[in-house]
Motif scaffolding. Structure first.
Motif, PDB file in Angstrom:
ATOM      1  N   ASP A 196       0.816  -1.218   0.000  1.00  0.00           N
ATOM      2  CA  ASP A 196       0.000   0.000   0.000  1.00  0.00           C
ATOM      3  C   ASP A 196       0.850   1.268   0.000  1.00  0.00           C
ATOM      4  O   ASP A 196       0.463   2.288  -0.594  1.00  0.00           O
ATOM      5  N   SER A 197       2.015   1.192   0.629  1.00  0.00           N
ATOM      6  CA  SER A 197       2.828   2.396   0.786  1.00  0.00           C
ATOM      7  C   SER A 197       3.967   2.505  -0.228  1.00  0.00           C
ATOM      8  O   SER A 197       4.425   3.611  -0.523  1.00  0.00           O
ATOM      9  N   GLU A 201       6.767  -0.329  -8.675  1.00  0.00           N
ATOM     10  CA  GLU A 201       8.039  -0.878  -9.151  1.00  0.00           C
ATOM     11  C   GLU A 201       8.831  -1.509  -8.001  1.00  0.00           C
ATOM     12  O   GLU A 201       9.480  -2.545  -8.178  1.00  0.00           O
ATOM     13  N   GLU A 202       8.753  -0.908  -6.827  1.00  0.00           N
ATOM     14  CA  GLU A 202       9.446  -1.463  -5.670  1.00  0.00           C
ATOM     15  C   GLU A 202       8.836  -2.802  -5.273  1.00  0.00           C
ATOM     16  O   GLU A 202       9.554  -3.757  -4.943  1.00  0.00           O
ATOM     17  N   VAL A 203       7.508  -2.854  -5.309  1.00  0.00           N
ATOM     18  CA  VAL A 203       6.813  -4.098  -4.951  1.00  0.00           C
ATOM     19  C   VAL A 203       7.206  -5.215  -5.910  1.00  0.00           C
ATOM     20  O   VAL A 203       7.534  -6.343  -5.495  1.00  0.00           O
ATOM     21  N   MET A 204       7.197  -4.941  -7.216  1.00  0.00           N
ATOM     22  CA  MET A 204       7.514  -5.963  -8.203  1.00  0.00           C
ATOM     23  C   MET A 204       8.954  -6.414  -8.079  1.00  0.00           C
ATOM     24  O   MET A 204       9.254  -7.614  -8.194  1.00  0.00           O
ATOM     25  N   GLU A 271      15.912  -0.729   3.546  1.00  0.00           N
ATOM     26  CA  GLU A 271      15.049   0.022   2.629  1.00  0.00           C
ATOM     27  C   GLU A 271      13.773   0.509   3.317  1.00  0.00           C
ATOM     28  O   GLU A 271      12.946   1.190   2.698  1.00  0.00           O
ATOM     29  N   GLY A 272      13.610   0.136   4.599  1.00  0.00           N
ATOM     30  CA  GLY A 272      12.424   0.543   5.334  1.00  0.00           C
ATOM     31  C   GLY A 272      11.245  -0.405   5.172  1.00  0.00           C
ATOM     32  O   GLY A 272      10.106  -0.036   5.483  1.00  0.00           O
ATOM     33  N   TYR A 273      11.520  -1.647   4.702  1.00  0.00           N
ATOM     34  CA  TYR A 273      10.444  -2.622   4.497  1.00  0.00           C
ATOM     35  C   TYR A 273      10.377  -3.549   5.710  1.00  0.00           C
ATOM     36  O   TYR A 273      11.305  -4.322   5.963  1.00  0.00           O
ATOM     37  N   GLU A 274       9.295  -3.479   6.455  1.00  0.00           N
ATOM     38  CA  GLU A 274       9.118  -4.330   7.640  1.00  0.00           C
ATOM     39  C   GLU A 274       8.364  -5.596   7.207  1.00  0.00           C
ATOM     40  O   GLU A 274       7.135  -5.660   7.244  1.00  0.00           O
ATOM     41  N   LEU A 275       9.118  -6.587   6.797  1.00  0.00           N
ATOM     42  CA  LEU A 275       8.548  -7.823   6.270  1.00  0.00           C
ATOM     43  C   LEU A 275       9.203  -9.024   6.938  1.00  0.00           C
ATOM     44  O   LEU A 275      10.399  -9.001   7.250  1.00  0.00           O
TER      45      LEU A 275
END
Length: 364
Positions: A196-197, A201-204, A271-275
């Motif tokens: 959502d945020s 392109e980042e998601v893919m 990268e700031g991705y909390e996964l």
């Protein structure tokens, strides 16, 4: 089958002489009185060799040659020119027009016979080469089809499974059947908020790298990949190729996936991705086979075991691999697990005793 020769001459005497000479040698003869008739006879008679007079009314031998060489059906037929014109210039003109050999009149019967036999050998070699090329083309087409079949199989099977199927093992694997399997569901905790945020392109890009790493591990343990759905992946073991240790393989795969995502997570956090990764794993019976419609088929599993693995995945927190007591019983000698109590799972009438798989036991 006797070899066939078309003799073309506007002089009946020459036709009679040639026919007599060649018939005595066992050849099948057809006659043509001029160039136009010769072209018609080539279509209907399909000769192995053409003996062609150079000088004829209406259409001379050079014009007949030109038309034969322009026609893909007849351009390879050997042609021997027969003529009283024996100058070097005439011979060169005839050979340039497409003649394969040249005999001057009056011809010597022994020389003519020898040249005809030589042309027959050339024709037979050419025919053999044509047959070889045709056979080779068919084999190449078969190999291309095999490669395409392999490509389609690898959409949902590991390379090892695809190879086994292409070698003839389990040709009827796509028919519906019932078998015990171990199912693994995995997806990323926090992916919805991330998608959502983040920019598309980042998601893919993240999905591509995540899928690539998970795919390597799936293929390593010879799991059957049923589908990707965003960050979600479903894999099962023991079908279409059976393996007695399917639950152990599933556990080892899940642990390696968790370790790989821990590595990936370090980069994601920068990268700031909390996964993080959650995994559900269950063993049980399912119905398996081709699912879909004409033009788009997948290989899938249907049954409570797939639902159970999915529900356990939903309950898993980041870095957790959840299973049920029955599945754990198949690998308890080699796996360390911690009980988490009973979970009430959607679609199940009774609570499910869940465990968290921690690691393989020492030495396993």
């Amino acid at each position: 089958m006797p070899n066939k020769i078309l003799i073309v001459d506007d002089e009946p005497f020459n036709l009679d002489l040639l026919e007599q000479e060649l018939t005595d040698q066992g050849y099948v003869i057809e006659r043509a009185n001029d160039g136009a008739e010769a072209l018609e006879k080539v279509d209907s008679f399909a000769p192995d060799i053409v003996l062609l007079d150079y000088m004829m009314p209406k259409m001379n031998g050079l014009e007949v040659l030109r038309r034969l060489r322009e026609d893909d059906r007849h351009k390879s037929i050997p042609v021997i020119l027969l003529t009283a014109k024996a100058t070097q210039e005439d011979k060169v003109r005839g050979l340039d027009a497409g003649a394969d050999d040249y005999v001057t009149k009056p011809f010597d019967s022994f020389e003519l016979s020898a040249r005809v036999r030589a042309m027959m050998r050339i024709k037979q070699l050419h025919d053999s080469l044509e047959e070889w090329n045709r056979t080779l083309a068919e084999k190449v087409a078969q190999q291309v089809a095999e490669i395409e079949r392999m490509r389609r199989l690898k959409r949902y099977l590991s390379p090892q499974v695809a190879d086994s199927l292409l070698q003839g093992e389990g040709d009827n694997f796509s028919k519906s059947h019932r078998r015990e399997i171990t199912v693994v569901f995995l997806d990323l905790r926090g992916f919805t908020a991330f998608s959502d945020s983040a920019e598309p392109e980042e998601v893919m890009e993240l999905l591509r790298s995540y899928h690539a790493e998970m795919g390597k591990i799936i293929f390593k343990y010879e799991g059957t990949l049923e589908r990707f759905a965003g960050d979600g992946i479903m894999v099962f073991f023991n079908d279409p190729i059976s393996c007695d240790d399917h639950t152990e393989r599933a556990v080892r795969m899940a642990l390696e996936m968790r370790a790989k995502v821990r590595e990936l997570r370090a980069g994601w956090l920068k990268e700031g991705y909390e996964l993080h990764l959650g995994i559900g794993l269950a063993a049980g019976y399912a119905t398996l086979g081709s699912i879909g419609f004409e033009g788009r088929m997948d290989y899938g599993a249907v049954g409570n075991v797939t639902i159970l693995a999915s529900r356990l995945c939903d309950e898993a927190q980041g870095d957790q691999i959840l299973t049920n007591q029955k599945t754990f019983g198949k690998v308890e000698d080699i796996v360390v697990a911690e009980p988490l109590g009973e979970f009430t799972l959607k679609g199940f009438a009774r609570p499910v005793a869940a465990l968290q798989i921690v690691k393989m036991k020492r030495g396993q």
